[in-house]
Write an enzyme that holds these catalytic residues in place. Structure first.
Site, PDB file in Angstrom:
ATOM      1  N   GLU A 108       0.848  -1.204   0.000  1.00 41.14           N
ATOM      2  CA  GLU A 108       0.000   0.000   0.000  1.00 41.14           C
ATOM      3  C   GLU A 108       0.875   1.243   0.000  1.00 41.14           C
ATOM      4  O   GLU A 108       2.035   1.203   0.432  1.00 41.14           O
ATOM      5  CB  GLU A 108      -0.855   0.023   1.275  1.00 41.14           C
ATOM      6  CG  GLU A 108      -2.301  -0.351   1.072  1.00 41.14           C
ATOM      7  CD  GLU A 108      -3.125   0.746   0.408  1.00 41.14           C
ATOM      8  OE1 GLU A 108      -2.576   1.591  -0.329  1.00 41.14           O
ATOM      9  OE2 GLU A 108      -4.347   0.744   0.622  1.00 41.14           O
ATOM     10  N   ASP A 109       0.317   2.342  -0.437  1.00 43.91           N
ATOM     11  CA  ASP A 109       1.013   3.616  -0.341  1.00 43.91           C
ATOM     12  C   ASP A 109       0.882   4.192   1.062  1.00 43.91           C
ATOM     13  O   ASP A 109       1.853   4.640   1.664  1.00 43.91           O
ATOM     14  CB  ASP A 109       0.452   4.611  -1.372  1.00 43.91           C
ATOM     15  CG  ASP A 109      -1.059   4.699  -1.294  1.00 43.91           C
ATOM     16  OD1 ASP A 109      -1.705   3.639  -1.355  1.00 43.91           O
ATOM     17  OD2 ASP A 109      -1.606   5.798  -1.139  1.00 43.91           O
ATOM     18  N   ASP A 112      -4.245   5.184   6.546  1.00 39.94           N
ATOM     19  CA  ASP A 112      -4.746   6.353   7.271  1.00 39.94           C
ATOM     20  C   ASP A 112      -5.624   5.842   8.414  1.00 39.94           C
ATOM     21  O   ASP A 112      -5.114   5.485   9.466  1.00 39.94           O
ATOM     22  CB  ASP A 112      -5.501   7.211   6.242  1.00 39.94           C
ATOM     23  CG  ASP A 112      -6.002   8.529   6.773  1.00 39.94           C
ATOM     24  OD1 ASP A 112      -6.877   8.512   7.652  1.00 39.94           O
ATOM     25  OD2 ASP A 112      -5.526   9.578   6.334  1.00 39.94           O
ATOM     26  N   GLY A 114      -7.131   3.004   8.281  1.00 39.36           N
ATOM     27  CA  GLY A 114      -7.004   1.547   8.252  1.00 39.36           C
ATOM     28  C   GLY A 114      -8.226   0.865   7.652  1.00 39.36           C
ATOM     29  O   GLY A 114      -8.236  -0.354   7.472  1.00 39.36           O
ATOM     30  N   THR A 116      -9.449   0.895   4.600  1.00 38.42           N
ATOM     31  CA  THR A 116      -9.172   0.237   3.320  1.00 38.42           C
ATOM     32  C   THR A 116      -8.398  -1.057   3.549  1.00 38.42           C
ATOM     33  O   THR A 116      -8.724  -2.110   2.985  1.00 38.42           O
ATOM     34  CB  THR A 116      -8.343   1.174   2.397  1.00 38.42           C
ATOM     35  OG1 THR A 116      -9.013   2.420   2.303  1.00 38.42           O
ATOM     36  CG2 THR A 116      -8.156   0.573   1.024  1.00 38.42           C
ATOM     37  N   LYS A 140      -0.294   6.408   9.365  1.00 39.44           N
ATOM     38  CA  LYS A 140      -0.666   7.502  10.282  1.00 39.44           C
ATOM     39  C   LYS A 140      -1.280   6.885  11.538  1.00 39.44           C
ATOM     40  O   LYS A 140      -2.501   6.750  11.621  1.00 39.44           O
ATOM     41  CB  LYS A 140      -1.700   8.417   9.617  1.00 39.44           C
ATOM     42  CG  LYS A 140      -1.223   9.133   8.374  1.00 39.44           C
ATOM     43  CD  LYS A 140      -2.334  10.058   7.877  1.00 39.44           C
ATOM     44  CE  LYS A 140      -2.085  10.550   6.486  1.00 39.44           C
ATOM     45  NZ  LYS A 140      -3.270  11.205   5.893  1.00 39.44           N
ATOM     46  N   PHE A 162      -1.705  15.667   5.335  1.00 37.82           N
ATOM     47  CA  PHE A 162      -2.094  15.187   4.011  1.00 37.82           C
ATOM     48  C   PHE A 162      -0.905  15.303   3.081  1.00 37.82           C
ATOM     49  O   PHE A 162      -0.406  16.402   2.827  1.00 37.82           O
ATOM     50  CB  PHE A 162      -3.293  15.962   3.457  1.00 37.82           C
ATOM     51  CG  PHE A 162      -3.833  15.332   2.204  1.00 37.82           C
ATOM     52  CD1 PHE A 162      -4.661  14.218   2.264  1.00 37.82           C
ATOM     53  CD2 PHE A 162      -3.470  15.816   0.958  1.00 37.82           C
ATOM     54  CE1 PHE A 162      -5.121  13.592   1.112  1.00 37.82           C
ATOM     55  CE2 PHE A 162      -3.933  15.199  -0.206  1.00 37.82           C
ATOM     56  CZ  PHE A 162      -4.769  14.094  -0.122  1.00 37.82           C
ATOM     57  N   ASP A 169      -1.823  11.538  -4.830  1.00 40.47           N
ATOM     58  CA  ASP A 169      -2.392  12.729  -5.465  1.00 40.47           C
ATOM     59  C   ASP A 169      -3.253  13.552  -4.524  1.00 40.47           C
ATOM     60  O   ASP A 169      -3.670  13.101  -3.453  1.00 40.47           O
ATOM     61  CB  ASP A 169      -3.264  12.312  -6.650  1.00 40.47           C
ATOM     62  CG  ASP A 169      -4.575  11.679  -6.180  1.00 40.47           C
ATOM     63  OD1 ASP A 169      -4.513  10.723  -5.382  1.00 40.47           O
ATOM     64  OD2 ASP A 169      -5.650  12.162  -6.578  1.00 40.47           O
ATOM     65  N   ARG A 175       1.042  13.666  -8.491  1.00 41.17           N
ATOM     66  CA  ARG A 175       1.566  12.295  -8.399  1.00 41.17           C
ATOM     67  C   ARG A 175       2.998  12.184  -8.889  1.00 41.17           C
ATOM     68  O   ARG A 175       3.759  11.335  -8.459  1.00 41.17           O
ATOM     69  CB  ARG A 175       0.751  11.351  -9.299  1.00 41.17           C
ATOM     70  CG  ARG A 175      -0.607  11.002  -8.784  1.00 41.17           C
ATOM     71  CD  ARG A 175      -1.185   9.872  -9.632  1.00 41.17           C
ATOM     72  NE  ARG A 175      -2.639   9.849  -9.571  1.00 41.17           N
ATOM     73  CZ  ARG A 175      -3.334   9.292  -8.587  1.00 41.17           C
ATOM     74  NH1 ARG A 175      -2.716   8.719  -7.578  1.00 41.17           N
ATOM     75  NH2 ARG A 175      -4.644   9.310  -8.591  1.00 41.17           N
TER      76      ARG A 175
HETATM   77  P1  5GP Z   1      -7.864   4.585   4.984  1.00 40.22           P
HETATM   78  O1  5GP Z   1      -8.899   3.618   4.516  1.00 40.22           O
HETATM   79  O2  5GP Z   1      -6.695   3.917   5.687  1.00 40.22           O
HETATM   80  O3  5GP Z   1      -8.459   5.675   5.824  1.00 40.22           O
HETATM   81  O4  5GP Z   1      -7.334   5.353   3.727  1.00 40.22           O
HETATM   82  C1  5GP Z   1      -6.462   4.786   2.900  1.00 40.22           C
HETATM   83  C2  5GP Z   1      -6.425   5.492   1.566  1.00 40.22           C
HETATM   84  O5  5GP Z   1      -6.727   6.895   1.688  1.00 40.22           O
HETATM   85  C3  5GP Z   1      -5.027   5.456   1.042  1.00 40.22           C
HETATM   86  O6  5GP Z   1      -4.772   4.250   0.341  1.00 40.22           O
HETATM   87  C4  5GP Z   1      -4.997   6.668   0.178  1.00 40.22           C
HETATM   88  O7  5GP Z   1      -5.566   6.358  -1.070  1.00 40.22           O
HETATM   89  C5  5GP Z   1      -5.875   7.675   0.874  1.00 40.22           C
HETATM   90  N1  5GP Z   1      -5.092   8.604   1.730  1.00 40.22           N
HETATM   91  C6  5GP Z   1      -5.013   8.602   3.076  1.00 40.22           C
HETATM   92  N2  5GP Z   1      -4.201   9.572   3.536  1.00 40.22           N
HETATM   93  C7  5GP Z   1      -3.729  10.209   2.441  1.00 40.22           C
HETATM   94  C8  5GP Z   1      -2.794  11.289   2.269  1.00 40.22           C
HETATM   95  O8  5GP Z   1      -2.224  11.882   3.201  1.00 40.22           O
HETATM   96  N3  5GP Z   1      -2.558  11.662   0.980  1.00 40.22           N
HETATM   97  C9  5GP Z   1      -3.147  11.055  -0.093  1.00 40.22           C
HETATM   98  N4  5GP Z   1      -2.840  11.511  -1.299  1.00 40.22           N
HETATM   99  N5  5GP Z   1      -4.017  10.024   0.037  1.00 40.22           N
HETATM  100  C10 5GP Z   1      -4.295   9.597   1.298  1.00 40.22           C
HETATM  101 MG    MG Z   2      -3.794   3.338  -1.259  1.00 42.25          MG
END
Ligand code: 5GP
Ligand code: MG
Length: 187
Positions: A108-109, A112, A114, A116, A140, A162, A169, A175
């Site tokens: 994963e990139d 946040d 969690g 996803t 995070k 962020f 992006d 990106r």
């Molecule tokens: P989660 O489900 O963990 O809250 O969110 C995960 C997804 O939110 C990441 O895979 C990403 O696509 C997006 N995301 C969360 N934080 C950031 C951030 O700081 N910058 C960007 N560009 N995308 C984020």
């Molecule tokens: Mg992602």
């Protein structure tokens, strides 16, 4: 300093803070790759599952530092609109290859809240891999309220900021930038 001037030219009015340079990222990925090479030395192959599309640059850099044979698959998941998680995860692209009985590394990139990752793990566990580990370039921890899973390989730990560039992006922008920045004063 030169980096910051170049970024300022590119970003115009958008305020930002430089967090990690391209060199910082490269050095960190080298260490992650060493750990993965050690833990999966015997994998034949290691199946890398990349989560599109933000992780595409990270995956490309990471796999070129791995020493075991690999297979690559991609999944799509979305829960974000602009800068906020909606809390509902759509698996927009499932798995085309069979991972039953295989060693799998989910890449994963950023993690946040969690949400996803939780959905992806549930989906993948149903496909019965032998071993499933998680690698994320950014996490995070302060946002991961009810997500207690250990992230096996973490690039950088972030506060509640962020970030963009290196594949990530803001509304499809930034990106392609090589240095990771925090965007400031977003609405
Ligand atoms: P989660 O489900 O963990 O809250 O969110 C995960 C997804 O939110 C990441 O895979 C990403 O696509 C997006 N995301 C969360 N934080 C950031 C951030 O700081 N910058 C960007 N560009 N995308 C984020
Ligand atoms: Mg992602």
């Amino acid at each position: 300093m030169k980096t910051e001037v170049e970024l300022a030219n590119r970003l115009g009015q958008q305020k930002f803070r430089l967090l990690y340079s391209d060199t910082d990222i490269e050095q960190r990925i080298e260490i992650l790759a060493q750990e993965i090479n050690r833990d999966f030395a015997k994998a034949e192959p290691l199946v890398i599952i990349g989560v599109l599309k933000q992780s595409f640059i990270f995956i490309a850099d990471l796999v070129r530092k791995l020493k075991m044979p690999i297979h690559i698959a991609f999944m799509g998941a979305s829960s974000y609109s602009k800068t906020q998680s909606t809390g509902i995860v759509n698996i927009t692209q499932g798995l085309a290859s069979d991972i039953a009985g295989k060693d799998v590394l989910l890449v994963e990139d950023i993690i946040d809240s969690g949400t996803t990752m939780k959905a992806l793990l549930k989906f993948l566990a149903d496909h019965k891999p032998t071993r499933l580990k998680i690698c994320s370039l950014f996490v995070k921890p302060s946002k991961m309220k009810d997500f207690a899973t250990t992230i096996d390989y973490v690039g950088f730990v972030l506060d509640d900021v962020f970030v963009v560039s290196y594949g990530l992006d803001y509304d499809q922008k930034f990106r392609e930038l090589a240095h990771v920045i925090e965007l400031l004063d977003l609405d």
